[in-house]
Design an enzyme around this catalytic site. Sequence first.
Site, PDB file in Angstrom:
ATOM      1  N   GLY A  90       6.683   3.702  -2.890  1.00  0.00           N
ATOM      2  CA  GLY A  90       7.997   3.074  -2.725  1.00  0.00           C
ATOM      3  C   GLY A  90       8.724   3.628  -1.520  1.00  0.00           C
ATOM      4  O   GLY A  90       8.311   4.615  -0.918  1.00  0.00           O
ATOM      5  N   LYS A 113      14.749   3.027   8.613  1.00  0.00           N
ATOM      6  CA  LYS A 113      13.878   4.140   8.217  1.00  0.00           C
ATOM      7  C   LYS A 113      14.564   5.467   8.519  1.00  0.00           C
ATOM      8  O   LYS A 113      15.069   5.670   9.625  1.00  0.00           O
ATOM      9  CB  LYS A 113      12.563   4.043   8.996  1.00  0.00           C
ATOM     10  CG  LYS A 113      11.444   4.912   8.469  1.00  0.00           C
ATOM     11  CD  LYS A 113      10.111   4.426   9.029  1.00  0.00           C
ATOM     12  CE  LYS A 113       8.964   5.339   8.687  1.00  0.00           C
ATOM     13  NZ  LYS A 113       7.691   4.790   9.181  1.00  0.00           N
ATOM     14  N   GLY A 126      14.043  12.208   2.492  1.00  0.00           N
ATOM     15  CA  GLY A 126      14.569  10.884   2.816  1.00  0.00           C
ATOM     16  C   GLY A 126      14.845  10.681   4.299  1.00  0.00           C
ATOM     17  O   GLY A 126      15.395   9.648   4.691  1.00  0.00           O
ATOM     18  N   ARG A 183       3.981  -5.089   1.157  1.00  0.00           N
ATOM     19  CA  ARG A 183       2.680  -4.505   1.530  1.00  0.00           C
ATOM     20  C   ARG A 183       1.615  -4.874   0.525  1.00  0.00           C
ATOM     21  O   ARG A 183       1.930  -5.340  -0.578  1.00  0.00           O
ATOM     22  CB  ARG A 183       2.794  -2.962   1.508  1.00  0.00           C
ATOM     23  CG  ARG A 183       3.940  -2.438   2.293  1.00  0.00           C
ATOM     24  CD  ARG A 183       4.716  -1.347   1.523  1.00  0.00           C
ATOM     25  NE  ARG A 183       5.997  -1.113   2.187  1.00  0.00           N
ATOM     26  CZ  ARG A 183       6.179  -0.214   3.129  1.00  0.00           C
ATOM     27  NH1 ARG A 183       5.221   0.589   3.456  1.00  0.00           N
ATOM     28  NH2 ARG A 183       7.338  -0.097   3.730  1.00  0.00           N
ATOM     29  N   ASP A 252      -0.636   1.088   1.310  1.00  0.00           N
ATOM     30  CA  ASP A 252       0.823   0.945   1.333  1.00  0.00           C
ATOM     31  C   ASP A 252       1.325   0.774   2.766  1.00  0.00           C
ATOM     32  O   ASP A 252       2.501   0.479   2.978  1.00  0.00           O
ATOM     33  CB  ASP A 252       1.508   2.147   0.676  1.00  0.00           C
ATOM     34  CG  ASP A 252       1.088   3.462   1.287  1.00  0.00           C
ATOM     35  OD1 ASP A 252      -0.129   3.740   1.333  1.00  0.00           O
ATOM     36  OD2 ASP A 252       1.968   4.213   1.756  1.00  0.00           O
ATOM     37  N   ASN A 253       0.448   0.958   3.734  1.00  0.00           N
ATOM     38  CA  ASN A 253       0.850   0.766   5.133  1.00  0.00           C
ATOM     39  C   ASN A 253       0.266  -0.513   5.720  1.00  0.00           C
ATOM     40  O   ASN A 253       0.250  -0.686   6.933  1.00  0.00           O
ATOM     41  CB  ASN A 253       0.411   1.968   5.978  1.00  0.00           C
ATOM     42  CG  ASN A 253       1.160   3.235   5.597  1.00  0.00           C
ATOM     43  OD1 ASN A 253       2.260   3.157   5.031  1.00  0.00           O
ATOM     44  ND2 ASN A 253       0.584   4.387   5.871  1.00  0.00           N
ATOM     45  N   ASP A 262       4.143   0.491   9.761  1.00  0.00           N
ATOM     46  CA  ASP A 262       4.257   1.885   9.336  1.00  0.00           C
ATOM     47  C   ASP A 262       3.492   2.825  10.270  1.00  0.00           C
ATOM     48  O   ASP A 262       2.338   3.176  10.036  1.00  0.00           O
ATOM     49  CB  ASP A 262       3.760   2.060   7.894  1.00  0.00           C
ATOM     50  CG  ASP A 262       4.928   2.187   6.940  1.00  0.00           C
ATOM     51  OD1 ASP A 262       6.042   1.787   7.323  1.00  0.00           O
ATOM     52  OD2 ASP A 262       4.747   2.696   5.821  1.00  0.00           O
TER      53      ASP A 262
END
Length: 487
Positions: A90, A113, A126, A183, A252-253, A262
């Site tokens: 996530g 980002k 974060g 994704r 996930d990328n 990403d």
Amino acid sequence: MKALDELTFDNRFARLGDAFSTSVLPEPIADPRLVVASTAAMALLDLDPAQAELPVFAEIFSGHKLWASADARAMVYSGHQFGSYNPRLGDGRGLLLGEVYNDAGEHWDLHLKGAGQTPYSRMGDGRAVLRSSIREFLASEALFALGIPSSRALCVVGSNTPVWREKQERAAMVMRVAPSHIRFGSFEYFFYTKQPDQLKILGEHVLAMHFPECLEQPEPYLAMFREIVARNAELIAKWQAYGFCHGVMNTDNMSILGITFDFGPFAFLDDFDQNFVCNHSDHEGRYSFSNQVPIGQWNLSALAQALTPFISVEALREALGMFLPLYQAHYLDLMRRRLGLTTAEDDDATLIERLLKLMQNSGVDYTLFLRHLGNETGAVSTARLRDDFVDIKGFDTWAADYQARIAREDDGSEEQRRTRMHAVNPLYILRNYLAQKAIDAAEDGNYEEVRRLHKVLSNPFEEQPGMASYAERPPEWGKHLEISCSS
Ligand code: AMP
Ligand code: MG
């Protein structure tokens, strides 16, 4: 042309609800200052380029201000990292601020980002550091200029907020822009958590928003999966043809749209090397340059697994089987064009392979060789290029075959061929050492070099006056830079 406060939002993904994303507000970073902005990316949103000069621009893209109609959300996903399934990833530091609806009727995700912690941050802070934000910005815009599908970058905003990585650094935010940030891992999440209803909602959303033409097919999900296979085959063919190494091809990328996505420890090849591994924590070379092709297919099979509730295994297998032939066709087409060939002959693939092997054995600069080849196809011959090769005899044999092959082309003058080749062979690419020089200056508060490099890379095929130093082979130190994987 619009001002920042005139953007129209239509937050389609956020409306899917809390199963798909969590409402989170950006956590601002201190003393925001604009590092670099892309007027080309601003144009996607109809934004007036002059807006980048206003203090409010840096304030918005560093989390200090937010549009009332933006619905900031952290997206949920999972994915396979280095071959192992990670059940919960996530957006741990990025936020989908909202979807902007432009005058051309397009939707663009604004994804910030480095915007602070979210429920998906796990142990992370974060944040994103200045260096990785600059690298993502430059790569996004440089790939786009090369004709390689990519998420785009609107700007980087730097700050005084300290961040700890291997050493203390400064936080920054990069504003990413793409038609979607969904994704492969978004589908995997709902499949492996056994949430068939949500998986279906996600599938219908992606079909309706991003693959509407598939809805007219008898099996819309299969048509969509085939399209995703085809787009990824084409994307990876472009990476291979232009020497781009992604470095972290975890599922996930991988974008559902088949765009580069990403950015981490990516690199463009300097010396040609099939075995190049740009990610220093990738000890087994899973994501080496040449492995990008089988890994692309592996990732698609991971997505296929998550689509088994909608598509039969046989149909999925058949669609996956298209990947390699499609990849090979695109790759061959691109490489033929890079060599100045307009016709196809059976031996072209071998001619290309032989050249790459010679380059590999001699550590020849991939980009510059092909650029210079465009100057040398005619009567002047390829003799001027042979000094780069250790195996001079081998190169001469190849060059003679290449000359003979070119002679069988019936495609106009030498001058026309040169123009055609230069239009597909860039003079400027984002070499790691160029990025590093720009980052070093930016870390000292000087953003001129980042901006200049961005400008040069925005027009990579055309020789730009005064920019010769950007088109040189890297110095020895620049070839062996270890790019930190922390970001
Ligand atoms: P990446 O390797 O950048 O694709 O990130 C993999 C996962 O780690 C994603 O879920 C990211 O959101 C998360 N992540 C990476 N860096 C951080 C960070 N500094 N803070 C929180 N989450 C992070
Ligand atoms: Mg990621």
